[in-house]
Scaffold this motif. Sequence first.
Motif, PDB file in Angstrom:
ATOM      1  N   ARG A  77       0.413  -1.343   0.299  1.00  0.00           N
ATOM      2  CA  ARG A  77       0.222   0.027   0.317  1.00  0.00           C
ATOM      3  C   ARG A  77       0.611   1.135   0.283  1.00  0.00           C
ATOM      4  N   MET A  78       1.660   1.320   0.829  1.00  0.00           N
ATOM      5  CA  MET A  78       2.733   2.082   0.430  1.00  0.00           C
ATOM      6  C   MET A  78       3.363   2.758  -1.129  1.00  0.00           C
ATOM      7  N   VAL A  79       3.993   1.934  -1.267  1.00  0.00           N
ATOM      8  CA  VAL A  79       4.986   1.449  -2.669  1.00  0.00           C
ATOM      9  C   VAL A  79       3.577   2.173  -3.467  1.00  0.00           C
ATOM     10  N   HIS A  80       2.020   1.852  -3.766  1.00  0.00           N
ATOM     11  CA  HIS A  80       1.027   2.199  -4.810  1.00  0.00           C
ATOM     12  C   HIS A  80       0.840   4.169  -3.695  1.00  0.00           C
TER      13      HIS A  80
ATOM     14  N   ASP B 259       1.989  -1.877 -12.374  1.00  0.00           N
ATOM     15  CA  ASP B 259       2.637  -2.023 -13.280  1.00  0.00           C
ATOM     16  C   ASP B 259       4.477  -2.004 -12.559  1.00  0.00           C
ATOM     17  N   LEU B 260       4.165  -0.760 -11.868  1.00  0.00           N
ATOM     18  CA  LEU B 260       5.563  -0.120 -11.520  1.00  0.00           C
ATOM     19  C   LEU B 260       5.601  -0.205  -9.949  1.00  0.00           C
ATOM     20  N   VAL B 261       4.728  -0.897  -9.353  1.00  0.00           N
ATOM     21  CA  VAL B 261       5.207  -1.495  -8.286  1.00  0.00           C
ATOM     22  C   VAL B 261       5.561  -2.783  -8.120  1.00  0.00           C
ATOM     23  N   GLN B 262       5.318  -3.670  -8.741  1.00  0.00           N
ATOM     24  CA  GLN B 262       5.857  -5.012  -8.968  1.00  0.00           C
ATOM     25  C   GLN B 262       7.121  -4.788  -9.217  1.00  0.00           C
ATOM     26  N   GLU B 263       7.862  -3.767 -10.448  1.00  0.00           N
ATOM     27  CA  GLU B 263       8.915  -3.571 -10.834  1.00  0.00           C
ATOM     28  C   GLU B 263       9.566  -3.006  -9.576  1.00  0.00           C
TER      29      GLU B 263
END
Length: 203
Positions: free
Chosen positions: A41-44, A58-62
Amino acid sequence: MERRVVTILPVAGPSSDDALVDAARRGDRAAFGRLYDRYARMVHGILLSRVPPREVDDLVQEVFLSALRQLHTLRELARFGAWLAAITRNRANDYFRKTGPEAALIDPVSEDQAESRVIDDAAEQEAAMILAVVRDLPECYREPLILRLVEGMTGPEIAARTGLTHGSVRVNLYRGMQLLREKLGETAKGAGSGATGARRNDP
């Protein structure tokens, strides 16, 4: 904008994160999976405050793949959250270096409308409008507000996850909410005056 399901776990203290980070560094993928659950959630939210919404998942996964590859470089296990937040912000900056500055001008509301063509739900329209206003605020307010309002994180949780102090998060949330209310009020007034003008010009 569709969101992947993220498991919400109770806020964990630094010591429990230390154990998971240490295990992940030794190749324990399950431990890294738990770190993902805790910090997704923080990254998102950080990405959502910086890049077009359609790019966020997609960037969360990266970001997490990058973190996994670089985990051996983390010297202070207790700083995992702040370290991950820095990787996330750097990935957002890289996105604009690769796509060009015009990507930053994409209006989240217009983008969502273009992708879905029809937004029937008034709540979705309101949420998209608020997101657009938040993304236009100064960076120091934008990130904590999205983590609070969109990701549902509490002030203490934001501080614990990002490595910021409770005081700075509290102040930025307070001032950010004040500024957001002002901007939303201006937006509502502008919409109202526009509608009034249109009625006056009706034959």
